[in-house]
Design an enzyme around this catalytic site. Structure first.
Site: not given
Length: 294
Positions: A199, A186
């Site tokens: 996350y 990500s």
């Protein structure tokens, strides 16, 4: 959008995404507009013909787009998903419409025994494994670290990195020279995110895992790479952010819009194909134009 034909002018602008929320985990069929997962103007070139690929989180979002692209390139597929039965069966029908072969496996990838089950069923069904796509993930925005419970932290890491580790470990005995592992990291692994601390941390672990595993498997000629998406319109978005955030999702990118899953699929095809035989330990950033370190 009916996914019949995709052009750049068809890509949804952020302002056209209606503020919406869903219960976790999100369902693709409930999204408005539904994500674009297929470019029907491109029918594939047989670049993955007869390859066997496992895709976690392949029922929706990025995973669905990759699965459809792989089917069009001739791959046989295993789609691993957790809860969304309708999305999974919709994806299966789409793949079969391209004469693709697909096996659905339902379960929690954060369980190491389930990872072993995935590999066992894959080998029983197809007799081999060539490509592993570690894509499944979860996120839970919080305004501060003090709001991240032990349970949330453990769940995020179990899905996002433990599951990736378990499945890769179980797959290694069946991978050989020319095999490819592709992980979904990500943009948050590179620039962080103030409301996605756990996350972002887990995706940082994915990046380190990718680089270290690439070095470890180089002698076996097994390539390991990753994709680092920016804001992409997937079920993860309306199921984790509030309506106001969803309404402006992706506006802060240089291209001023969120990406669609179909816009990532070709990168996953490339990294698994013979066109990428000298690429390992690398990251492809697909984020609407933001330049990030690494």
């Amino acid at each position: 959008m009916d996914n019949k034909e995709m052009k750049d002018s068809d890509m949804y602008k952020a302002g056209e995404i209606k503020g919406q929320t869903q219960e976790k985990p999100g369902r693709e069929f409930k999204m408005e507009p539904e994500p674009i997962y297929d470019n029907k103007t491109h029918m594939g070139y047989g670049r993955l013909k007869d390859k066997v690929a496992i895709i976690t989180g392949g029922d929706s979002g990025i995973g669905r787009a990759v699965a459809v692209a792989y089917a069009k390139e001739g791959a046989n597929l295993v789609i691993v998903y957790n809860i969304a039965d309708k999305d999974a069966n919709d994806t299966k029908s789409i793949i079969e419409s391209y004469n693709g072969k697909v096996l659905l496996i339902k379960g929690d990838i954060g369980n190491s025994k389930f990872a072993e089950k995935i590999i066992d069923r894959t080998i029983k069904e197809y007799g081999k494994l060539d490509i592993l796509i570690n894509n499944a993930a979860e996120q839970h925005p919080q305004q501060g670290i003090q709001y991240i419970t032990d349970e949330q932290l453990e769940s995020t890491f179990k899905t996002n990195i433990f599951g990736m580790f378990y499945l890769t470990r179980a797959a290694i005995p069946y991978l050989s020279e020319g095999s490819s592992i592709i992980n979904t990291s990500s943009i948050t692994a590179y620039r962080g995110d103030s409301t996605l601390i756990d996350y972002s941390s887990s995706k940082g672990a994915v990046t380190s895992f990718t680089r270290s595993l690439a070095l470890n498997l180089a002698e076996k000629k097994i390539r390991v790479n990753q994709i680092a998406p920016g804001p992409i319109w997937t079920p993860l978005i309306p199921s984790t952010f509030d309506k106001a955030s969803v309404e402006i999702f992706g506006e802060n990118t240089p291209l001023k819009r969120p990406g669609q899953p179909v816009e990532l699929a070709e990168a996953y095809v490339f990294l698994a194909s013979d066109g990428a035989t000298y690429i390992s330990g690398q990251t492809i950033h697909i984020n609407g134009g933001e330049v990030v370190n690494g």
